[in-house]
Every structure is written in C-alpha cells, then in structure tokens.
Design a protein around this motif. Structure first.
Motif, PDB file in Angstrom:
ATOM      1  N   THR A  52       0.831  -1.205   0.000  1.00  0.00           N
ATOM      2  CA  THR A  52       0.000   0.000   0.000  1.00  0.00           C
ATOM      3  C   THR A  52       0.862   1.251   0.000  1.00  0.00           C
ATOM      4  OG1 THR A  52      -1.764  -1.182   1.148  1.00  0.00           O
ATOM      5  CG2 THR A  52      -1.830   1.232   1.233  1.00  0.00           C
TER       6      THR A  52
ATOM      7  N   LEU B 153       0.928   4.286  -2.766  1.00  0.00           N
ATOM      8  CA  LEU B 153       0.649   5.672  -2.408  1.00  0.00           C
ATOM      9  C   LEU B 153       1.830   6.608  -2.688  1.00  0.00           C
ATOM     10  CD1 LEU B 153      -1.225   5.146   0.970  1.00  0.00           C
ATOM     11  CD2 LEU B 153      -2.220   5.825  -1.220  1.00  0.00           C
TER      12      LEU B 153
ATOM     13  N   ALA C 146       3.409  10.624   1.438  1.00  0.00           N
ATOM     14  CA  ALA C 146       2.379   9.583   1.450  1.00  0.00           C
ATOM     15  C   ALA C 146       1.954   9.240   2.880  1.00  0.00           C
ATOM     16  CB  ALA C 146       2.890   8.324   0.738  1.00  0.00           C
TER      17      ALA C 146
ATOM     18  N   ALA D 291      -1.587  10.167   4.796  1.00  0.00           N
ATOM     19  CA  ALA D 291      -2.343   9.054   5.376  1.00  0.00           C
ATOM     20  C   ALA D 291      -2.637   9.271   6.862  1.00  0.00           C
ATOM     21  CB  ALA D 291      -1.585   7.744   5.173  1.00  0.00           C
TER      22      ALA D 291
END
Length: 92
Positions: free
Chosen positions: A29, A33, A64, A68
C-alpha cells in the motif's frame, strides 16, 4: 514561533516502520501511495538511523505517510519519533 514544517527531518528506518504500523499499512500500500517500489521500501526499513535514498524518494514516502495521517517528530532531546496526526475534526 515553532514551525510545523517537518520536511527537513531525516526519516529513520524505525520511523518508517512505525508510521506504517500506526496506520496499519502494508508495504504494498505504501508503495502504491508513494510510487516508491516495494523493493526500495524493504531495503530502507531495516536501516539503523536516517534512511539513505534519493531526496525525491524520501519526500515521496514522507508525503504519502503524512497524507495518510502520521506526523514525523524531530529529535528535540527526546529522540525522533512518529505519531498519529490530530485530525482537524477531532475536538480534543
């Protein structure tokens, strides 16, 4: 007046791992990102001390993770760290 700009902070391997753990984010992930390869993330995470990578790579990872929801903490006598950023809709 203190600045919240953390762009000058070197990210350590421990901070990178901790940030992912706080976000419950896997390497795949983060790679998606940040547009940083999984192989590069795997190479950087075990680093002791500041990660050694291209400035663009470090900034992509930082951006990123901050987007997040984490905040990188500079060494201020207590050591570097990472924490969940307070959400703007959080009244506390």
């Amino acid at each position: 007046m203190a600045s919240n700009d953390t762009s000058g902070i070197n990210i350590t391997g421990a901070q990178l791992r901790a940030a992912r753990a706080l976000l419950q984010m896997d390497q795949k992930t983060l790679a998606g990102l940040s547009s940083v390869s999984i192989a590069t993330i795997k190479r950087l995470e075990p680093t002791v001390g500041p990660i050694k990578a291209n400035k663009v790579t470090i900034e992509a990872l930082r951006r990123a993770l901050e987007i997040a929801g984490v905040e990188f903490i500079a060494e201020n006598g207590g050591g570097v760290g990472v924490r969940l950023a307070r959400r703007s809709d959080d009244p506390s």
